[in-house]
Design an enzyme around this catalytic site. Structure first.
Site, short mmCIF file in Angstrom:
data_model
loop_
_atom_site.label_atom_id
_atom_site.label_comp_id
_atom_site.label_asym_id
_atom_site.label_seq_id
_atom_site.Cartn_x
_atom_site.Cartn_y
_atom_site.Cartn_z
N ASP A 140 0.85 -1.19 0.00
CA ASP A 140 0.00 0.00 0.00
C ASP A 140 0.89 1.24 0.00
O ASP A 140 1.87 1.32 0.74
CB ASP A 140 -0.91 -0.02 1.25
CG ASP A 140 -2.06 0.98 1.14
OD1 ASP A 140 -1.77 2.19 0.92
OD2 ASP A 140 -3.22 0.60 1.26
N GLN A 144 -14.85 2.19 1.25
CA GLN A 144 -14.10 1.83 0.04
C GLN A 144 -13.80 3.08 -0.78
O GLN A 144 -14.71 3.84 -1.13
CB GLN A 144 -14.90 0.83 -0.81
CG GLN A 144 -14.14 0.36 -2.04
CD GLN A 144 -14.84 -0.77 -2.80
OE1 GLN A 144 -15.99 -1.11 -2.51
NE2 GLN A 144 -14.14 -1.34 -3.77
N ASN A 160 -13.09 -3.37 2.52
CA ASN A 160 -14.19 -2.41 2.52
C ASN A 160 -14.95 -2.59 1.21
O ASN A 160 -14.38 -2.37 0.13
CB ASN A 160 -13.67 -0.98 2.62
CG ASN A 160 -12.86 -0.74 3.90
OD1 ASN A 160 -13.17 -1.31 4.95
ND2 ASN A 160 -11.82 0.07 3.82
N HIS A 166 -10.14 -5.08 -3.06
CA HIS A 166 -8.84 -5.30 -2.43
C HIS A 166 -9.03 -5.70 -0.98
O HIS A 166 -9.92 -5.21 -0.30
CB HIS A 166 -7.95 -4.05 -2.52
CG HIS A 166 -8.63 -2.79 -2.10
ND1 HIS A 166 -9.52 -2.12 -2.91
CD2 HIS A 166 -8.58 -2.09 -0.94
CE1 HIS A 166 -9.97 -1.05 -2.28
NE2 HIS A 166 -9.42 -1.01 -1.06
N PHE A 167 -8.18 -6.61 -0.54
CA PHE A 167 -8.10 -6.98 0.87
C PHE A 167 -6.83 -6.38 1.45
O PHE A 167 -5.76 -6.49 0.84
CB PHE A 167 -8.09 -8.51 1.04
CG PHE A 167 -9.47 -9.10 1.05
CD1 PHE A 167 -10.27 -9.06 -0.09
CD2 PHE A 167 -9.99 -9.69 2.19
CE1 PHE A 167 -11.56 -9.59 -0.08
CE2 PHE A 167 -11.27 -10.23 2.21
CZ PHE A 167 -12.06 -10.18 1.08
N HIS A 168 -6.97 -5.70 2.58
CA HIS A 168 -5.81 -5.15 3.28
C HIS A 168 -5.24 -6.22 4.20
O HIS A 168 -5.99 -6.88 4.92
CB HIS A 168 -6.23 -3.97 4.18
CG HIS A 168 -6.79 -2.79 3.45
ND1 HIS A 168 -6.06 -1.64 3.20
CD2 HIS A 168 -8.02 -2.55 2.91
CE1 HIS A 168 -6.82 -0.76 2.57
NE2 HIS A 168 -8.01 -1.29 2.37
P1 5GP Z 1 -9.85 1.53 0.63
O1 5GP Z 1 -10.03 2.79 1.41
O2 5GP Z 1 -10.51 1.59 -0.72
O3 5GP Z 1 -10.21 0.28 1.40
O4 5GP Z 1 -8.28 1.40 0.41
C1 5GP Z 1 -7.61 1.87 -0.71
C2 5GP Z 1 -6.15 1.74 -0.44
O5 5GP Z 1 -5.45 1.85 -1.65
C3 5GP Z 1 -5.59 2.83 0.49
O6 5GP Z 1 -5.01 2.22 1.65
C4 5GP Z 1 -4.59 3.56 -0.37
O7 5GP Z 1 -3.45 3.96 0.36
C5 5GP Z 1 -4.26 2.55 -1.44
N1 5GP Z 1 -3.88 3.13 -2.73
C6 5GP Z 1 -4.58 4.07 -3.41
N2 5GP Z 1 -3.95 4.37 -4.57
C7 5GP Z 1 -2.82 3.61 -4.60
C8 5GP Z 1 -1.75 3.48 -5.54
O8 5GP Z 1 -1.71 4.13 -6.59
N3 5GP Z 1 -0.78 2.60 -5.24
C9 5GP Z 1 -0.79 1.85 -4.10
N4 5GP Z 1 0.25 1.01 -3.90
N5 5GP Z 1 -1.78 1.95 -3.18
C10 5GP Z 1 -2.78 2.81 -3.44
#
Ligand code: 5GP
Ligand code: ZN
Length: 136
Positions: free
Chosen positions: A30, A93, A86, A99-101
């Protein structure tokens, strides 16, 4: 999906720090980690979230997440992880490619993740259960 940032990452059009790749799944660091080693595990094909992702791909995402958790333990000495997804804007989200964190945790990280169960919400559990029984 032309404008999807994670599709671009899978195609190599945007740089990422790749940790793992197979036919179905791609995993990378991330860019804004909550802690060192915070990894995102995604399907290679574009699926928006849990609702439209086929089960075989979700299975592979979870299998890979387990392997990554073990990798974090072995290589970074991580003692615990949160694994979460999310699905939907209201659920937090931001990127609409599933995506899974996988988030490394430690006693010292002072991170506040989680939810607070509400004791007094006046919910009828029986009523809800009757609406939700799932056939196996
Ligand atoms: P969400 O809030 O949708 O569950 O998480 C999205 C995640 O994607 C965030 O933790 C954010 O830091 C990550 N993210 C967003 N854009 C990029 C990117 O261009 N590259 C990488 N490696 N992570 C990203
Ligand atoms: Zn996508």
């Amino acid at each position: 999906m032309e404008d999807c940032i994670f599709c671009k990452i899978v195609k190599g059009e945007i740089l990422s720090h790749k940790i793992y790749e197979d036919d179905l799944v791609y995993a990378f660091l991330d860019v804004k980690p909550v802690s060192p080693g915070h990894i995102l595990v995604i399907p290679k094909d574009h699926h928006e979230n849990i609702f439209d992702c086929p089960e075989n791909i979700l299975s592979q995402i979870i299998k890979v997440s387990k392997k990554i958790a073990q990798l974090l333990k072995d290589k970074l000495g991580v003692e615990a992880v949160n694994i979460f997804n999310n699905s939907g804007g209201v659920a937090g989200q931001d990127v609409f490619h599933l995506h899974f964190h996988v988030v490394p945790r430690s006693k010292k990280d002072n991170m506040k993740m989680g939810f607070i169960g509400k004791k007094d919400l006046n919910i009828n559990l029986e009523e809800i259960k009757n609406k939700l029984v799932l056939e196996s």
